[in-house]
Design a protein around this motif. Structure first.
Motif, PDB file in Angstrom:
ATOM      1  N   TYR A  52      -5.985 -11.207  -1.541  1.00 18.68           N
ATOM      2  CA  TYR A  52      -6.084 -10.858  -2.791  1.00 18.68           C
ATOM      3  C   TYR A  52      -6.557  -9.691  -3.587  1.00 18.68           C
ATOM      4  CZ  TYR A  52      -6.412 -16.446  -2.336  1.00 18.68           C
ATOM      5  OH  TYR A  52      -6.978 -17.593  -2.075  1.00 18.68           O
ATOM      6  N   CYS A  53      -5.273  -9.292  -4.484  1.00 18.13           N
ATOM      7  CA  CYS A  53      -5.289  -7.373  -4.953  1.00 18.13           C
ATOM      8  C   CYS A  53      -4.948  -7.171  -5.854  1.00 18.13           C
ATOM      9  CB  CYS A  53      -4.099  -6.705  -4.146  1.00 18.13           C
ATOM     10  SG  CYS A  53      -4.316  -7.558  -1.816  1.00 18.13           S
ATOM     11  N   ARG A  54      -5.405  -6.826  -6.525  1.00 21.88           N
ATOM     12  CA  ARG A  54      -5.095  -6.231  -8.075  1.00 21.88           C
ATOM     13  C   ARG A  54      -4.362  -4.899  -7.994  1.00 21.88           C
ATOM     14  NH1 ARG A  54      -8.018  -9.336 -10.652  1.00 21.88           N
ATOM     15  NH2 ARG A  54      -9.914  -9.460 -10.587  1.00 21.88           N
ATOM     16  N   GLY A  55      -3.317  -5.456  -8.737  1.00 24.96           N
ATOM     17  CA  GLY A  55      -1.568  -4.942  -9.106  1.00 24.96           C
ATOM     18  C   GLY A  55      -0.897  -5.398  -9.968  1.00 24.96           C
ATOM     19  N   ARG A  56      -0.307  -4.326 -11.090  1.00 21.76           N
ATOM     20  CA  ARG A  56       0.584  -5.419 -12.039  1.00 21.76           C
ATOM     21  C   ARG A  56       2.291  -5.036 -11.512  1.00 21.76           C
ATOM     22  NH1 ARG A  56      -2.181  -6.742 -16.116  1.00 21.76           N
ATOM     23  NH2 ARG A  56      -3.638  -4.697 -16.497  1.00 21.76           N
ATOM     24  N   ALA A  57       3.125  -5.696 -10.354  1.00 23.77           N
ATOM     25  CA  ALA A  57       3.903  -5.767  -9.606  1.00 23.77           C
ATOM     26  C   ALA A  57       4.158  -6.731 -10.191  1.00 23.77           C
ATOM     27  CB  ALA A  57       4.106  -5.057  -7.987  1.00 23.77           C
ATOM     28  N   LEU A 115       0.923  -1.273   0.058  1.00 20.23           N
ATOM     29  CA  LEU A 115       0.197  -0.062  -0.100  1.00 20.23           C
ATOM     30  C   LEU A 115       1.069   1.317  -0.043  1.00 20.23           C
ATOM     31  CD1 LEU A 115      -2.414  -1.641   2.649  1.00 20.23           C
ATOM     32  CD2 LEU A 115      -3.317  -0.783   0.558  1.00 20.23           C
ATOM     33  N   VAL A 116       1.838   1.299   0.667  1.00 17.99           N
ATOM     34  CA  VAL A 116       2.976   2.400   0.842  1.00 17.99           C
ATOM     35  C   VAL A 116       3.498   2.894  -0.558  1.00 17.99           C
ATOM     36  CG1 VAL A 116       4.687   3.568   1.907  1.00 17.99           C
ATOM     37  CG2 VAL A 116       3.027   2.442   3.009  1.00 17.99           C
ATOM     38  N   ASN A 117       3.707   1.732  -1.190  1.00 25.60           N
ATOM     39  CA  ASN A 117       4.278   1.979  -2.015  1.00 25.60           C
ATOM     40  C   ASN A 117       4.074   1.936  -3.474  1.00 25.60           C
ATOM     41  OD1 ASN A 117       7.696   1.792  -1.775  1.00 25.60           O
ATOM     42  ND2 ASN A 117       6.632   0.266  -0.461  1.00 25.60           N
ATOM     43  N   LYS A 118       2.258   1.781  -3.636  1.00 29.10           N
ATOM     44  CA  LYS A 118       1.436   1.661  -4.620  1.00 29.10           C
ATOM     45  C   LYS A 118       1.023   1.108  -5.719  1.00 29.10           C
ATOM     46  CE  LYS A 118       0.283   6.183  -2.431  1.00 29.10           C
ATOM     47  NZ  LYS A 118      -0.724   5.758  -2.107  1.00 29.10           N
ATOM     48  N   LEU A 119       1.694  -0.404  -5.187  1.00 30.07           N
ATOM     49  CA  LEU A 119       2.006  -1.379  -5.987  1.00 30.07           C
ATOM     50  C   LEU A 119       0.897  -2.314  -6.311  1.00 30.07           C
ATOM     51  CD1 LEU A 119       5.302  -3.551  -4.893  1.00 30.07           C
ATOM     52  CD2 LEU A 119       4.531  -1.447  -6.380  1.00 30.07           C
ATOM     53  N   ILE A 120      -0.478  -2.063  -4.915  1.00 29.19           N
ATOM     54  CA  ILE A 120      -2.312  -2.508  -5.072  1.00 29.19           C
ATOM     55  C   ILE A 120      -2.632  -1.459  -5.333  1.00 29.19           C
ATOM     56  CG2 ILE A 120      -1.051  -4.796  -3.853  1.00 29.19           C
ATOM     57  CD1 ILE A 120      -2.274  -4.039  -1.776  1.00 29.19           C
ATOM     58  N   GLU A 121      -4.235  -2.041  -5.562  1.00 27.97           N
ATOM     59  CA  GLU A 121      -5.260  -0.373  -5.840  1.00 27.97           C
ATOM     60  C   GLU A 121      -6.128  -1.189  -4.300  1.00 27.97           C
ATOM     61  OE1 GLU A 121      -7.643  -1.392  -8.809  1.00 27.97           O
ATOM     62  OE2 GLU A 121      -6.397  -1.764 -10.899  1.00 27.97           O
ATOM     63  N   SER A 152      -2.551   3.988   2.331  1.00 30.51           N
ATOM     64  CA  SER A 152      -2.181   4.371   1.270  1.00 30.51           C
ATOM     65  C   SER A 152      -3.297   5.334   0.461  1.00 30.51           C
ATOM     66  CB  SER A 152      -3.997   3.173   0.255  1.00 30.51           C
ATOM     67  OG  SER A 152      -5.011   3.747   0.711  1.00 30.51           O
ATOM     68  N   GLY A 153      -4.029   5.723   1.343  1.00 35.13           N
ATOM     69  CA  GLY A 153      -4.032   7.566   0.982  1.00 35.13           C
ATOM     70  C   GLY A 153      -5.508   7.606  -0.044  1.00 35.13           C
ATOM     71  N   GLY A 154      -6.331   6.423   0.212  1.00 38.52           N
ATOM     72  CA  GLY A 154      -7.685   5.898  -1.295  1.00 38.52           C
ATOM     73  C   GLY A 154      -8.696   4.975  -0.103  1.00 38.52           C
ATOM     74  N   SER A 155      -8.811   4.815  -0.983  1.00 39.08           N
ATOM     75  CA  SER A 155     -10.474   4.697  -0.220  1.00 39.08           C
ATOM     76  C   SER A 155     -10.763   2.493  -0.323  1.00 39.08           C
ATOM     77  CB  SER A 155     -11.512   4.444  -1.362  1.00 39.08           C
ATOM     78  OG  SER A 155     -12.981   3.667  -0.857  1.00 39.08           O
ATOM     79  N   ALA A 156     -10.916   2.008   0.626  1.00 39.45           N
ATOM     80  CA  ALA A 156     -10.955   0.731   0.922  1.00 39.45           C
ATOM     81  C   ALA A 156     -12.492   0.529   0.436  1.00 39.45           C
ATOM     82  CB  ALA A 156     -10.191   0.172   2.143  1.00 39.45           C
ATOM     83  N   ALA A 157     -12.813   0.921   0.251  1.00 36.82           N
ATOM     84  CA  ALA A 157     -14.566   0.801  -0.051  1.00 36.82           C
ATOM     85  C   ALA A 157     -14.956  -0.787  -0.757  1.00 36.82           C
ATOM     86  CB  ALA A 157     -15.432   1.909  -0.389  1.00 36.82           C
ATOM     87  N   GLY A 158     -13.893  -1.278  -1.634  1.00 39.00           N
ATOM     88  CA  GLY A 158     -14.240  -2.443  -1.269  1.00 39.00           C
ATOM     89  C   GLY A 158     -13.978  -3.855  -0.779  1.00 39.00           C
ATOM     90  N   LEU A 159     -13.178  -3.341  -0.109  1.00 40.97           N
ATOM     91  CA  LEU A 159     -13.136  -4.601   0.269  1.00 40.97           C
ATOM     92  C   LEU A 159     -14.327  -5.529   1.557  1.00 40.97           C
ATOM     93  CD1 LEU A 159     -10.644  -5.445   2.660  1.00 40.97           C
ATOM     94  CD2 LEU A 159     -11.951  -4.628   4.933  1.00 40.97           C
ATOM     95  N   VAL A 160     -13.567  -6.543   1.236  1.00 43.77           N
ATOM     96  CA  VAL A 160     -14.408  -7.817   1.360  1.00 43.77           C
ATOM     97  C   VAL A 160     -13.305  -9.395   2.485  1.00 43.77           C
ATOM     98  CG1 VAL A 160     -14.868 -10.367   0.808  1.00 43.77           C
ATOM     99  CG2 VAL A 160     -15.090  -8.255  -0.533  1.00 43.77           C
ATOM    100  N   ALA A 181       8.599 -10.566  -7.094  1.00 43.79           N
ATOM    101  CA  ALA A 181       9.700  -9.929  -6.998  1.00 43.79           C
ATOM    102  C   ALA A 181      10.402  -8.414  -6.199  1.00 43.79           C
ATOM    103  CB  ALA A 181      11.132  -9.582  -7.651  1.00 43.79           C
ATOM    104  N   GLN A 182       9.271  -7.779  -6.627  1.00 43.50           N
ATOM    105  CA  GLN A 182       8.730  -6.347  -6.086  1.00 43.50           C
ATOM    106  C   GLN A 182       8.406  -6.385  -5.588  1.00 43.50           C
ATOM    107  OE1 GLN A 182       6.930  -5.221 -10.040  1.00 43.50           O
ATOM    108  NE2 GLN A 182       8.994  -3.692 -10.473  1.00 43.50           N
ATOM    109  N   CYS A 183       6.998  -6.967  -5.445  1.00 41.70           N
ATOM    110  CA  CYS A 183       6.644  -7.037  -4.292  1.00 41.70           C
ATOM    111  C   CYS A 183       7.314  -7.604  -2.250  1.00 41.70           C
ATOM    112  CB  CYS A 183       5.729  -8.067  -4.041  1.00 41.70           C
ATOM    113  SG  CYS A 183       3.938  -8.209  -5.158  1.00 41.70           S
ATOM    114  N   LEU A 184       8.479  -8.508  -2.457  1.00 46.18           N
ATOM    115  CA  LEU A 184       9.250  -9.214  -1.594  1.00 46.18           C
ATOM    116  C   LEU A 184      10.368  -7.591  -1.507  1.00 46.18           C
ATOM    117  CD1 LEU A 184       9.943 -12.279  -3.074  1.00 46.18           C
ATOM    118  CD2 LEU A 184       8.851 -12.101  -0.901  1.00 46.18           C
TER     119      LEU A 184
END
Length: 325
Positions: free
Chosen positions: A230-235, A144-150, A205-213, A238-241
C-alpha cells in the motif's frame, strides 16, 4: 563449456531446489554437495528422483578449507551461518549466497537481477535477495524510479508458504497440524528482510523509507509469496502498468499483468508477476508482487545471478513453464 558447481546446504528446501535447477543446466556440472545432518549420504538417499548421473554423489561435511576445484559455489544456509565460513572460500571461486548474511555487506553485490543486471555481471560475490524483498521490490521498483509513489509511506503485507521457514530447525508451529487451516502473522516491525527492503527503496527512489511497515504471514500452502503493498501516490492504474512494462521491457522473468496475480501462476518457476490497482483521488496505489519463494525467492534467482556472473544468457536452465495446477 563445463562450469564446476557446488551446493552447500543441499538437503534444505533452497538447496534442494538449486539441485533440481542445476541438474538441468546445460553448462553447470554439480561436483560438490555439502551439508551437516545429511553428510555421508548419497544424493539418491536424500532425493530419490535425482538424475542417475548425480545419484552416487556423496554429501560431504561442510568445510570451506577442503573444497574441490570449483568455479561457482551456491550457499543455502540459515541467516547467521554463512558469513564466517564463506570468508574462507578461495577468492577464485564465485559465490552466490542464497542466505541472508551478505545482503548490503561491503564486498558483496546485492543480486536483484531483474532490476540491476548490469551491476551483477562480472562480480564474484553475490548476495541473493530474500524471498519477501524479491516479490516486494519487483513490484515497487518501476513506481519508485518514476516517482509515482512516496518512498516514506509504504505498508507491505506479505503472505508466504510454509517452505519459506526452511527445512531444518523449524519449530512445531510449522508442522501440518499447526499450519493447516491457520494464518499466522509473525515478526512485525523487526523482520530480517526489512533492512534490505528499506535500503533498496532508498536507492531506487533517492528518498527516505523511514516509514516502511512490513508484516509477513504464514499461510497453509507449501510454496509461494504474495506481497500486497500500500503506497501513497496520485498515479492511475494505467500509469503504473505502463511504467512497469516500460521498466521491465525485455526482461524475461517479469510478467506485468492487468489481472491481479495468484501464487499458482509462479509455482516451480523463476517468474515474478506484478500488477497494480490505483485510486488517484484517494492518493492510493496498491502494488502486488507474486513469486515462488523457492524459485525467484531463492534458488531460481540464484541461478539467474550465476548465469550473469558466468556470462551466460540469464534464462539458461530457467525457461521452463510454471507447474500447473
Amino acid at each position: 563449456m563445463s562450469i564446476r558447481v557446488g551446493i552447500v546446504g543441499i538437503s534444505g528446501f533452497g538447496g534442494g531446489e538449486a539441485l533440481r535447477l542445476i541438474a538441468n543446466h546445460p553448462f553447470f556440472e554439480l561436483v560438490y554437495a555439502a551439508g551437516d545432518g545429511s553428510a555421508g549420504s548419497r544424493l539418491l538417499d536424500r532425493f530419490p528422483g535425482v538424475a542417475p548421473k548425480l545419484a552416487g554423489l556423496v554429501i560431504e561435511k561442510w568445510d570451506p578449507g577442503s573444497l574441490p576445484k570449483l568455479d561457482v559455489l551456491f550457499a543455502s544456509l540459515p541467516t547467521g551461518a554463512s558469513a564466517e565460513a564463506l570468508a574462507r572460500v578461495p577468492k577464485n571461486v564465485k559465490i552466490v549466497d542464497i542466505g541472508g548474511d551478505h545482503r548490503y555487506v561491503e564486498g558483496w553485490t546485492y543480486g536483484l537481477a531483474d532490476v540491476w543486471p548490469a551491476q551483477i555481471k562480472g562480480q564474484t560475490r553475490i548476495a541473493n535477495p530474500g524471498c519477501f524483498p524479491a516479490a516486494t521490490l519487483s513490484a515497487l521498483a518501476p513506481l519508485l524510479v518514476n516517482k509515482l509513489i512516496e518512498p516514506g509511506n509504504i505498508v507491505v503485507d506479505v503472505k508466504t508458504g510454509i517452505s519459506g521457514a526452511g527445512r531444518g530447525g523449524a519449530s512445531s508451529r510449522f508442522g501440518f497440524a499447526e499450519s493447516n487451516e491457520n494464518l499466522q502473522p509473525y515478526s512485525p516491525l523487526k523482520h530480517v528482510h526489512m533492512p534490505e527492503i528499506t535500503k533498496t527503496i532508498e536507492q531506487l527512489s533517492g528518498g527516505s523509507a523511514a516509514g516502511l511497515v512490513f508484516t509477513p504471514h504464514l499461510v497453509p500452502m507449501t510454496r509461494g509469496v504474495l506481497s500486497t503493498i500500500y503506497c501513497r501516490g496520485r498515479a492511475t492504474t494505467a500509469q503504473c502498468l505502463d511504467a512497469a512494462r516500460d521498466f521491465y521491457a525485455g526482461r524475461a522473468f517479469i510478467r506485468v499483468t492487468d489481472d491481479l496475480p495468484q501464487t499458482k501462476w509462479a509455482s516451480g518457476s523463476n517468474l515474478a508477476f506484478i500488477s497494480y490497482a490505483a485510486d488517484p483521488e484517494r492518493n492510493l496505489v496498491i502494488a502486488i508482487g507474486v513469486i515462488d519463494n523457492l524459485g525467484k525467492g531463492a534458488a531460481g534467482h540464484a541461478l539467474q545471478n550465476a548465469n550473469l556472473i558466468c556470462e551466460f544468457p540469464e534464462t539458461t536452465g530457467l525457461d521452463g513453464m510454471p507447474v500447473w495446477p
